[in-house]
Structure formats: structure tokens, C-alpha cells
Design an enzyme around this catalytic site. Structure first.
Site, PDB file in Angstrom:
ATOM      1  N   ASN A   9      -0.696   9.857   5.080  1.00 42.05           N
ATOM      2  CA  ASN A   9      -2.000   9.141   5.990  1.00 42.05           C
ATOM      3  C   ASN A   9      -1.317   9.070   7.447  1.00 42.05           C
ATOM      4  OD1 ASN A   9      -3.955   7.898   6.990  1.00 42.05           O
ATOM      5  ND2 ASN A   9      -3.767   6.151   5.892  1.00 42.05           N
ATOM      6  N   TRP A  10      -1.608   9.854   8.215  1.00 42.58           N
ATOM      7  CA  TRP A  10      -1.134   9.831   9.594  1.00 42.58           C
ATOM      8  C   TRP A  10      -2.017   8.799  10.417  1.00 42.58           C
ATOM      9  CZ3 TRP A  10      -0.084  15.480  11.739  1.00 42.58           C
ATOM     10  CH2 TRP A  10       0.957  16.215  10.958  1.00 42.58           C
ATOM     11  N   LYS A  11      -2.805   8.063  10.091  1.00 37.12           N
ATOM     12  CA  LYS A  11      -3.753   7.381  10.676  1.00 37.12           C
ATOM     13  C   LYS A  11      -3.931   7.971  12.161  1.00 37.12           C
ATOM     14  CE  LYS A  11      -1.566   3.862   7.808  1.00 37.12           C
ATOM     15  NZ  LYS A  11      -1.151   2.539   7.390  1.00 37.12           N
ATOM     16  N   HIS A  94      -9.553   2.986   2.733  1.00 37.70           N
ATOM     17  CA  HIS A  94      -8.455   2.597   3.290  1.00 37.70           C
ATOM     18  C   HIS A  94      -8.531   1.149   3.644  1.00 37.70           C
ATOM     19  CE1 HIS A  94      -4.694   2.000   5.524  1.00 37.70           C
ATOM     20  NE2 HIS A  94      -4.050   2.955   4.679  1.00 37.70           N
ATOM     21  N   GLU A  96      -7.465  -0.278   6.191  1.00 35.58           N
ATOM     22  CA  GLU A  96      -7.935  -0.588   7.741  1.00 35.58           C
ATOM     23  C   GLU A  96      -9.322  -0.097   7.742  1.00 35.58           C
ATOM     24  OE1 GLU A  96      -4.522   2.107   8.748  1.00 35.58           O
ATOM     25  OE2 GLU A  96      -3.006   0.682   7.953  1.00 35.58           O
ATOM     26  N   GLU A 166      -2.900   0.226  -3.047  1.00 35.88           N
ATOM     27  CA  GLU A 166      -2.043  -0.148  -1.724  1.00 35.88           C
ATOM     28  C   GLU A 166      -2.374  -1.727  -1.320  1.00 35.88           C
ATOM     29  OE1 GLU A 166      -1.588   3.298   1.080  1.00 35.88           O
ATOM     30  OE2 GLU A 166      -3.511   2.489   1.475  1.00 35.88           O
ATOM     31  N   GLY A 172       2.338  -0.992   6.072  1.00 29.25           N
ATOM     32  CA  GLY A 172       2.894  -1.009   7.404  1.00 29.25           C
ATOM     33  C   GLY A 172       3.706  -2.086   7.922  1.00 29.25           C
ATOM     34  N   SER A 212       4.580   1.005   2.607  1.00 31.35           N
ATOM     35  CA  SER A 212       5.927   0.892   3.116  1.00 31.35           C
ATOM     36  C   SER A 212       6.727   1.882   2.134  1.00 31.35           C
ATOM     37  CB  SER A 212       6.536  -0.387   3.212  1.00 31.35           C
ATOM     38  OG  SER A 212       5.820  -1.257   4.147  1.00 31.35           O
ATOM     39  N   GLY A 233       2.268   5.957   4.838  1.00 27.09           N
ATOM     40  CA  GLY A 233       1.915   5.911   6.290  1.00 27.09           C
ATOM     41  C   GLY A 233       3.020   6.398   7.158  1.00 27.09           C
ATOM     42  N   GLY A 234       3.732   5.332   7.480  1.00 26.75           N
ATOM     43  CA  GLY A 234       4.653   5.654   8.712  1.00 26.75           C
ATOM     44  C   GLY A 234       5.745   6.557   8.263  1.00 26.75           C
TER      45      GLY A 234
HETATM   46  P1  PGA Z   1       2.670   2.413   5.291  1.00 31.11           P
HETATM   47  O1  PGA Z   1       1.033   2.835   5.241  1.00 31.11           O
HETATM   48  O2  PGA Z   1       3.477   3.637   4.445  1.00 31.11           O
HETATM   49  O3  PGA Z   1       3.066   2.778   6.696  1.00 31.11           O
HETATM   50  O4  PGA Z   1       2.817   1.091   4.623  1.00 31.11           O
HETATM   51  C1  PGA Z   1       0.749   3.412   4.011  1.00 31.11           C
HETATM   52  C2  PGA Z   1      -1.009   3.513   3.946  1.00 31.11           C
HETATM   53  O5  PGA Z   1      -1.487   2.661   4.989  1.00 31.11           O
HETATM   54  O6  PGA Z   1      -1.483   4.288   3.462  1.00 31.11           O
END
Ligand code: PGA
Length: 249
Positions: A9-11, A94, A96, A166, A172, A212, A233-234
């Protein structure tokens, strides 16, 4: 049988050139795997990402979609628009989107309904906040997120659902749920689905862990029997890290 999946997930990261650079590197370094590998760049780069990955098995998916077919929804993207450019999977729910864009279970239920009606695949995200875990309410929160947004889906449509657990406190933050915490929750999710539907649906749905995940912890998390992969994510923003996580599956 359920499939293993690693999704990035590149956000709101990577412009057009950066997207092409990362995808070229990923396609070149992609290890042999039976797992499905997916990337979710921003909407504006979905078309070029599809083109960059023309000869690759890496799938391009969307980070979000609207529930309406079309109309006066400034700034939004419909399922038909995604399908029209060859995107058949969308991340929905998600944390966010829930936290910063006011997406409620009710809105998410509508999005899920629309996506499934269009024969799209849904990667449905959910998970508790830190307070929920501290107050030992995490199982209740997860059960109600599933019930409110997913449990009116027909049994026959579950083949198009992928789940991504999640925990919000792990996204994050560098904090990861321990492999045991992930396994415990994933087993609970299967039990909850068995009670609402049946064991075959529960055993066939892929449940990803997100929060993470990185090369250093992926092997241990993925080794748990009810963890079928990860939503990353990251660590999905660097080819070498994402490739290492794919190797871990
Ligand atoms: P993260 O994000 O790996 O940076 O914690 C995961 C996500 O939001 O899907």
C-alpha cells in the site's frame, strides 16, 4: 484453498517517475513465488503502473473507491472507472480512510456491496486502536467491524474478499503485533466468520496482517498458520525491502 498474498500500500507516496522506477526494479527483482503480489499506487498513477507491469505477474490494485456508480462526488473514483483501466481489486476500509476521511462501517458496507456487485475483489481492512487493546476490547471491536461492513455479503461472494487485519497502533509506528498476537486475532477472525457463515468460507478467505511488517519480522509473522500474507506500507516503498518480504512468504 486460500492463497498467500503480499500487497504494497503506497499511500500518498511516489510521483509518476518514482512509480515507474520502483515498478521496474520490482519487476526485475521479483522472486519466484506462488503468492499473489500486489501494489497499490495512487489513483493518478494506476494507468501507467498497469503499463509498466504489462509483462509482470505483479497486480495493480486501488487504495480506495467510491460506492456510487457515477455522479456529483467531487474528487472521487468509481468502481467502473477502475475496471475500465483494468483494475479489479480495491482496498476498502483502511484505518487512515476511517480516521482522516470519516469512513464509517456504514459507508464501508456500501463500498463493499458496490465492489462485489461489479465482480471486483475487495481487500477489506480493519483493526482495533490502542485503547481497545489496553481495555481488552480488541476482539469485540474487530468482530463488530466485520459484522457491520461484511456480514450481509452473500456466502457466494466471499470468494472475492481478502481480509487485512491491521491493528491501528501498529501502522506506521514501527510497533508490530507479535506473531502470537497476530495469530490469536486471525484465529478469532476465522472463528467469527465460521459462526456467521461456515467453516469453509472461514478457511478459504486469505487473512493478511498489516502494521510495520518489514524484512526483519516478516518470516516470523508469516510462519503463523492463520496469517496468509501481509499488507505492507512503509517497507513497500523500497524494492529491496518489498522483495525480501515477498521472499519471506
Ligand atoms: P505500515 O503500513 O507497514 O507502514 O505500518 C501498513 C498499512 O497501513 O497498510
Amino acid at each position: 484453498m486460500r492463497t498467500k498474498i503480499v500487497a504494497g500500500n503506497w499511500k500518498m507516496n511516489k510521483n509518476l517517475v518514482e512509480t515507474e522506477t520502483l515498478l521496474t526494479e520490482l519487476a526485475a527483482k521479483l522472486p519466484d513465488t506462488t503468492a499473489e503480489v500486489m501494489v497499490a499506487p495512487t489513483f493518478i498513477n494506476l494507468v501507467s503502473a498497469k503499463q509498466s507491469l504489462d509483462n509482470s505477474t505483479i497486480q495493480v490494485i486501488a487504495q480506495n473507491m467510491h460506492f456510487a456508480d457515477s455522479g456529483a462526488y467531487t474528487g472521487e473514483i468509481s468502481a467502473d472507472m477502475l475496471l475500465n483501466v483494468g483494475i479489479d481489486t480495491a482496498i476498502i476500509g483502511h484505518s487512515e480512510r476511517r480516521a482522516y476521511f470519516g469512513e464509517t462501517d456504514e459507508i464501508l458496507a456500501k463500498k463493499v456491496t458496490t465492489a462485489l456487485a461489479k465482480n471486483m475483489r475487495v481487500m477489506f481492512c480493519f483493526g482495533e486502536e490502542l485503547e481497545d487493546r489496553k481495555s481488552d476490547n480488541h476482539f469485540n471491536v474487530v468482530a463488530s467491524q466485520l459484522k457491520n461492513a461484511l456480514f450481509s455479503v452473500e456466502a457466494s461472494e466471499w470468494k472475492n474478499i481478502i481480509l487485512a487485519y491491521e491493528p491501528v497502533w501498529a501502522i506506521g509506528t514501527g510497533e508490530t503485533a507479535s506473531p502470537e498476537q497476530a495469530q490469536e486475532m486471525h484465529a478469532f477472525i476465522r472463528k467469527t466468520i465460521t459462526e456467521a457463515y461456515d467453516a469453509s468460507i472461514a478457511n478459504n478467505v486469505s487473512i493478511l496482517y498489516g502494521g510495520s511488517v518489514k524484512p526483519a519480522n516478516a518470516v516470523e509473522i508469516f510462519s503463523k498458520p492463520d496469517v496468509d500474507g501481509g499488507l505492507i506500507g512503509g517497507a513497500a516503498l523500497k524494492a529491496d525491502d518489498f522483495v525480501a518480504i515477498i521472499k519471506a512468504i
